[in-house]
Design a protein around this motif. Sequence first.
Motif, PDB file in Angstrom:
ATOM      1  N   LEU A   1     -19.782  37.019 -30.297  1.00 60.67           N
ATOM      2  CA  LEU A   1     -20.859  36.084 -29.967  1.00 60.67           C
ATOM      3  C   LEU A   1     -22.122  36.092 -30.958  1.00 60.67           C
ATOM      4  O   LEU A   1     -22.500  37.252 -31.436  1.00 60.67           O
TER       5      LEU A   1
ATOM      6  N   ALA B   1     -18.345  29.922 -33.845  1.00 58.37           N
ATOM      7  CA  ALA B   1     -17.277  30.818 -33.479  1.00 58.37           C
ATOM      8  C   ALA B   1     -16.151  30.699 -34.291  1.00 58.37           C
ATOM      9  O   ALA B   1     -15.517  29.570 -34.627  1.00 58.37           O
TER      10      ALA B   1
ATOM     11  N   THR C   1     -20.807  25.968 -32.218  1.00 62.18           N
ATOM     12  CA  THR C   1     -20.971  27.256 -31.954  1.00 62.18           C
ATOM     13  C   THR C   1     -20.858  28.439 -32.967  1.00 62.18           C
ATOM     14  O   THR C   1     -21.474  29.480 -33.130  1.00 62.18           O
TER      15      THR C   1
ATOM     16  N   THR D   1     -10.889  31.629 -28.452  1.00 60.29           N
ATOM     17  CA  THR D   1     -10.814  31.937 -29.875  1.00 60.29           C
ATOM     18  C   THR D   1      -9.700  33.072 -29.769  1.00 60.29           C
ATOM     19  O   THR D   1      -9.621  33.723 -28.809  1.00 60.29           O
TER      20      THR D   1
ATOM     21  N   LEU E   1     -15.876  37.450 -26.134  1.00 57.87           N
ATOM     22  CA  LEU E   1     -15.883  36.879 -27.435  1.00 57.87           C
ATOM     23  C   LEU E   1     -16.934  37.565 -28.695  1.00 57.87           C
ATOM     24  O   LEU E   1     -18.086  37.945 -28.121  1.00 57.87           O
TER      25      LEU E   1
END
Length: 289
Positions: free
Chosen positions: A179, A84, A82, A157, A177
């Motif tokens: 993103l 992230a 991702t 996270t 989050l």
Amino acid sequence: MAAFHCIQALRFPSRTHVFFPVGEQNRYNIINKKQRGFLVFASADKKSDKEIYLKSKVETLLDSVKWDDKGLAVGIAQNVDTGAILMQGFVNRDALATTISSQKATFYSRSRSALWTKGETSKNFINVHDIYLDCDRDSIIYLGKPDGPTCHTGSETCYYTSVPDLLENKQVDGNKLALTTLYSLETTISQRKAELALPQAGKPSWTQRLLLDHDLLCLKIREEADELCRTLEDNEDQARTASEMGDVLYHAMVLMAVKGVKIEEVLEVLRKRFFKSGIEEKRSRGQAS
């Protein structure tokens, strides 16, 4: 220090010239596999020499890091699929060496003055696939796949607090989050899907129409894919290709939402296909079925 068994081969471009100390060449085998070069350590009767060589290479790497006056560097864990940012901690020589050896994200706890591997208590390990140093070699990224939530709060996270929300005195939401573009789109589509279960006021949005009408959705995916191909066939400009690809991605992600498939799952599939030929990949699909 543990032997670094996880480092078994060094990959390099096929045209790269690899040099060894005089008399050392016969201790290694060089092979070329599908246009990618691999340096493979001989394992017949030189195991101890191999381990010494690997340990020496890691020690050289550790020496190149610009540790601060306390012997630490910033360590950042990032989701390999991702993108992230999962968490940030501190790393010393032993933590980095342990991460290389175990392939589990390991940090140095300043409060306990000891190493700690993320997940050693929760079992939510971060399985490290790659490690990067920044240009100044004073910061490290562990690029890996988490087994579960990274934050002790249970959030995916540790980065879920939005500064604009704080400035507007909004309540912090552990599910909000940081993103990237694709994940923001995925979240929006998921929200439209969830809204279908609520009383509707007015006409459904275009995304909701696609979620409800599977025939329309498939028709649009085929239509947008054809228009993407036409940008190549008709030699249209790059902006047109980018626009049509955006349409393909959007409609395909709506179909994924219908099927309950996450973009992260797709990216993981793609990552696992790295360094595998298309023929091998298709053959493996047949075997799996």
